[in-house]
Scaffold this motif. Structure first.
Motif, PDB file in Angstrom:
ATOM      1  N   TYR A 133      -4.050   2.297 -10.265  1.00 40.74           N
ATOM      2  CA  TYR A 133      -3.359   3.553  -9.955  1.00 40.74           C
ATOM      3  C   TYR A 133      -4.311   4.550  -9.313  1.00 40.74           C
ATOM      4  O   TYR A 133      -3.982   5.187  -8.302  1.00 40.74           O
ATOM      5  CB  TYR A 133      -2.764   4.124 -11.240  1.00 40.74           C
ATOM      6  N   ASN A 161      -0.034   4.288   1.488  1.00 36.13           N
ATOM      7  CA  ASN A 161      -1.146   4.597   2.386  1.00 36.13           C
ATOM      8  C   ASN A 161      -1.232   6.053   2.831  1.00 36.13           C
ATOM      9  O   ASN A 161      -1.908   6.365   3.818  1.00 36.13           O
ATOM     10  CB  ASN A 161      -1.072   3.699   3.624  1.00 36.13           C
ATOM     11  N   ALA A 206       0.825  -1.213   0.000  1.00 36.65           N
ATOM     12  CA  ALA A 206       0.000   0.000   0.000  1.00 36.65           C
ATOM     13  C   ALA A 206       0.854   1.257   0.000  1.00 36.65           C
ATOM     14  O   ALA A 206       1.871   1.336   0.681  1.00 36.65           O
ATOM     15  CB  ALA A 206      -0.923   0.018   1.216  1.00 36.65           C
ATOM     16  N   GLU A 231      -5.789   2.582  -1.229  1.00 33.46           N
ATOM     17  CA  GLU A 231      -6.166   1.172  -1.120  1.00 33.46           C
ATOM     18  C   GLU A 231      -4.968   0.289  -0.766  1.00 33.46           C
ATOM     19  O   GLU A 231      -3.859   0.487  -1.262  1.00 33.46           O
ATOM     20  CB  GLU A 231      -6.784   0.689  -2.436  1.00 33.46           C
ATOM     21  N   SER A 232      -5.231  -0.679   0.094  1.00 30.64           N
ATOM     22  CA  SER A 232      -4.227  -1.674   0.449  1.00 30.64           C
ATOM     23  C   SER A 232      -4.507  -2.942  -0.343  1.00 30.64           C
ATOM     24  O   SER A 232      -5.639  -3.439  -0.363  1.00 30.64           O
ATOM     25  CB  SER A 232      -4.281  -1.960   1.952  1.00 30.64           C
ATOM     26  N   ALA A 290      -5.090   3.358  -5.767  1.00 27.99           N
ATOM     27  CA  ALA A 290      -3.927   3.457  -4.893  1.00 27.99           C
ATOM     28  C   ALA A 290      -3.677   4.895  -4.461  1.00 27.99           C
ATOM     29  O   ALA A 290      -3.393   5.171  -3.296  1.00 27.99           O
ATOM     30  CB  ALA A 290      -2.692   2.888  -5.589  1.00 27.99           C
ATOM     31  N   ALA A 320      -2.199  -7.345  -5.713  1.00 30.95           N
ATOM     32  CA  ALA A 320      -1.006  -6.576  -6.080  1.00 30.95           C
ATOM     33  C   ALA A 320      -0.407  -7.072  -7.388  1.00 30.95           C
ATOM     34  O   ALA A 320       0.086  -6.283  -8.200  1.00 30.95           O
ATOM     35  CB  ALA A 320       0.025  -6.651  -4.951  1.00 30.95           C
ATOM     36  N   LEU A 379       3.947   5.213  -8.969  1.00 33.55           N
ATOM     37  CA  LEU A 379       2.767   4.368  -9.064  1.00 33.55           C
ATOM     38  C   LEU A 379       2.220   4.348 -10.491  1.00 33.55           C
ATOM     39  O   LEU A 379       1.858   3.299 -11.020  1.00 33.55           O
ATOM     40  CB  LEU A 379       1.700   4.860  -8.085  1.00 33.55           C
TER      41      LEU A 379
END
Length: 251
Positions: A153, A128, A126, A161-162, A156, A168, A144
């Motif tokens: 993208y 974050n 993430a 978002e994790s 994120a 992933a 990213l």
């Protein structure tokens, strides 16, 4: 190197391992150790395998340094952001073997590699910043966008978002996903394969397709520094609200 960054070289492969015994925080000393290791890898004319420790590649910048703020925090941010450009332009292939969790600056460093191998497991990837109430650094958004699929993208960057490991892989953080016991073997096999590339052709291709990304990073590093100063890093510590949010996110 430093106590947390280990370098070994054999058969044309440089292995750089980050292991601080905890979360692999990217402190000033660790960042210096990685830069020194990359210098040695260039001198050794080696393909690079960059990896972390059990269950974590890196949790991002060192929060203790962030909370103190001041020149040390600003230098840490500048060194970390600039390192993405350095890895993107490394003259030989760079492989990241991601051992587990990868967060924030750890993600941006990972995405600068030529090939990223993830590890299956109960891990999260993430960027974050938005999730904990921080602005997304321009350099981070650039990294990213460089790697992720457009929809991933957007999620994120704007939603923080994790991603679990399977998500992933689909999003573009990883090029492949392996079992934990196979990570070292697969990273080594990939390095052996990439050693066969023509060095000049590889470096030239990087310069051609990444020129605009690297140029943008060099400019956005300074914009990110100004943003950090605006948020309070110029004093003895960042603004209290920022520090509280980051602490809560890592509890």
């Amino acid at each position: 190197m430093t106590d947390a960054v280990h370098y070994s070289f054999a058969d044309g492969i440089a292995r750089i391992r980050i292991d601080d015994g905890k979360r692999n925080a990217l402190s000033p000393d660790v960042l210096k150790g990685i830069n020194d290791a990359l210098d040695r890898a260039e001198a050794d004319k080696a393909v690079v395998v960059l990896t972390g420790r059990d269950d974590v590649f890196s949790a991002g910048f060192d929060l203790k340094v962030m909370k103190r703020g001041g020149p040390a925090a600003l230098r840490m941010l500048k060194t970390g952001y600039a390192m993405t450009g350095r890895v993107l332009a490394h003259p030989r292939p760079v492989i990241v073997a991601c051992n587990g969790h990868c967060m924030a600056m750890g993600v941006f460093l990972m995405l600068a590699a030529d090939h990223v191998i993830g590890t299956r497991g109960d891990y999260q990837v993430a960027a974050n910043e938005v999730a904990i109430g921080l602005p997304m650094p321009r350099t981070a958004a650039t990294m990213l966008k460089h790697r992720l699929l457009p929809a991933a993208y957007q999620r994120a960057v704007t939603l923080g978002e994790s991603f679990n490991t399977e998500a992933a892989l689909k999003a573009g953080f990883f090029d492949e996903l392996v079992e934990p016991e196979d990570l070292v073997t697969q990273a080594t096999a990939k390095a052996v394969e990439l050693k066969k590339l023509d060095t000049w052709a590889h470096a030239n291709a990087k310069r051609q397709i990444r020129r605009s990304v690297i140029r943008r990073i060099r400019w956005t590093v300074w914009a990110d520094m100004l943003q950090a100063i605006h948020m309070g890093f110029r004093g003895t510590k960042p603004r209290e609200s920022v520090a509280r949010r980051r602490d809560a996110a890592t509890d």
